[in-house]
Design an enzyme around this catalytic site. Structure first.
Site, short mmCIF file in Angstrom:
data_model
loop_
_atom_site.label_atom_id
_atom_site.label_comp_id
_atom_site.label_asym_id
_atom_site.label_seq_id
_atom_site.Cartn_x
_atom_site.Cartn_y
_atom_site.Cartn_z
N LYS A 188 17.56 3.46 0.81
CA LYS A 188 17.69 3.26 2.09
C LYS A 188 19.43 2.59 1.54
O LYS A 188 19.14 1.60 2.29
CB LYS A 188 16.89 2.18 2.97
N ASP A 248 15.13 -0.99 0.50
CA ASP A 248 15.65 -1.17 2.43
C ASP A 248 16.31 -2.01 2.04
O ASP A 248 17.70 -1.88 1.27
CB ASP A 248 14.72 -1.24 2.96
N ASP A 281 4.08 3.39 6.72
CA ASP A 281 3.35 3.52 7.62
C ASP A 281 3.70 2.62 8.53
O ASP A 281 5.26 2.16 8.97
CB ASP A 281 2.36 2.26 6.93
N LYS A 333 0.68 -1.28 0.06
CA LYS A 333 0.10 -0.65 0.23
C LYS A 333 0.69 1.41 0.13
O LYS A 333 0.14 2.41 -0.78
CB LYS A 333 -0.73 0.02 1.32
N GLY A 334 2.16 1.25 0.34
CA GLY A 334 3.15 1.92 0.57
C GLY A 334 2.99 2.86 -0.80
O GLY A 334 3.40 4.79 -0.60
N GLU A 354 7.80 2.08 -6.27
CA GLU A 354 8.20 0.83 -4.79
C GLU A 354 8.49 2.80 -4.40
O GLU A 354 8.48 3.84 -4.76
CB GLU A 354 8.90 0.80 -4.75
N ASP A 355 7.73 2.61 -2.32
CA ASP A 355 7.75 3.81 -1.75
C ASP A 355 9.05 4.11 -1.39
O ASP A 355 9.33 4.91 -1.45
CB ASP A 355 7.01 3.33 -0.46
N ARG A 359 -0.13 7.00 6.90
CA ARG A 359 0.05 6.79 5.70
C ARG A 359 0.08 8.00 5.00
O ARG A 359 -0.08 8.35 3.99
CB ARG A 359 -0.36 5.77 5.02
P1 IMP Z 1 12.71 -3.95 1.61
O1 IMP Z 1 12.50 -6.03 0.96
O2 IMP Z 1 13.37 -4.64 3.21
O3 IMP Z 1 13.90 -3.69 0.71
O4 IMP Z 1 11.55 -3.62 2.09
C1 IMP Z 1 10.74 -2.59 0.96
C2 IMP Z 1 9.45 -2.79 1.95
O5 IMP Z 1 9.68 -2.15 3.33
C3 IMP Z 1 8.85 -0.75 1.93
O6 IMP Z 1 8.10 -1.34 0.84
C4 IMP Z 1 8.14 -1.24 2.77
O7 IMP Z 1 7.02 -0.80 2.35
C5 IMP Z 1 8.75 -1.68 3.72
N1 IMP Z 1 9.69 -0.27 4.64
C6 IMP Z 1 10.87 -0.07 4.47
N2 IMP Z 1 11.72 0.81 5.11
C7 IMP Z 1 10.43 1.05 6.31
C8 IMP Z 1 10.40 2.25 6.79
O8 IMP Z 1 11.18 3.00 7.03
N3 IMP Z 1 9.54 2.76 7.21
C9 IMP Z 1 7.90 2.18 6.39
N4 IMP Z 1 8.57 1.29 5.27
C10 IMP Z 1 9.78 0.47 4.82
MG MG Z 2 6.64 -1.07 -0.58
#
Ligand code: IMP
Ligand code: MG
Length: 176
Positions: free
Chosen positions: A132, A103, A160, A43-44, A99-100, A166
């Site tokens: 990030k 990470d 969120d 949803k982000g 994508e928001d 959000r």
């Molecule tokens: P990844 O798989 O670790 O790259 O994470 C990606 C998903 O984790 C993103 O699409 C977000 O939904 C969530 N996410 C990562 N970091 C944050 C944050 O700092 N705040 C909120 N959601 C996050």
């Molecule tokens: Mg996301």
């Protein structure tokens, strides 16, 4: 329970919107009049996709999928779940994944591998509002991003914590 007053400001609305406009200009230049499918990862990413789409000048189609990686709170589970991925035939299409935040990169890697396995795209790119970079584990980079951010847990503008915040027009961080 986290209160709005616990959120420290990081990116205000003007900064976010200026970053998105700059990205839209780049995409308009790249795709010219070619049709582009935006694939919004719910949803982000919904705020980001909507605001980005308003600046795009090529013919645009919108698709929505759901994945989940974060468990509850601020800890990444490291495991990506395909909650709902229903997409039309995207063979020979230009596709921008929206994508928001990227990470660890597990979500991006999972999704890009899934998409490439299922379709032969004309062009497939990954677009994140926030990057990030310092947290990356998976071997993947965003093709486009608006802002690089530090290792803080961010909320607002789609992001969120346990489903909250959000709807904020800005992005802030919470001390965990
Ligand atoms: P990844 O798989 O670790 O790259 O994470 C990606 C998903 O984790 C993103 O699409 C977000 O939904 C969530 N996410 C990562 N970091 C944050 C944050 O700092 N705040 C909120 N959601 C996050
Ligand atoms: Mg996301």
């Amino acid at each position: 329970m986290i209160k709005k007053s616990d959120i420290k400001p990081l990116l205000n609305e003007d900064k976010i919107q200026a970053g998105i406009k700059k990205l839209a200009d780049k995409l308009n230049e790249k795709y010219k009049d070619e049709e582009v499918y935006l694939v919004c990862v719910l949803k982000g990413s919904v705020m980001f996709m909507v605001d980005l789409a308003k600046h795009l000048t090529m013919p645009v189609k919108m698709e929505f999928i759901r994945l989940s990686s974060y468990g509850s709170g601020t800890t990444s589970s490291g495991k990506v779940n395909a909650v709902d991925i229903k997409l039309p035939d995207l063979n020979d299409k230009n596709v921008l994944v929206i994508e928001d935040i990227i990470d660890t990169g597990h979500t991006a890697k999972f999704l890009m591998d899934f998409l490439r396995h299922n379709f032969k795209f004309k062009d497939l790119k990954f677009c994140a509002l926030l990057d990030k970079k310092c947290k990356r584990v998976a071997n993947i980079e965003a093709d486009y991003y608006c802002f690089e951010v530090d290792d803080k847990y961010l909320v607002g503008y789609g992001l969120d914590i346990d489903g909250n915040f959000r709807n904020l027009t800005y992005i802030g961080y919470i001390e965990t």
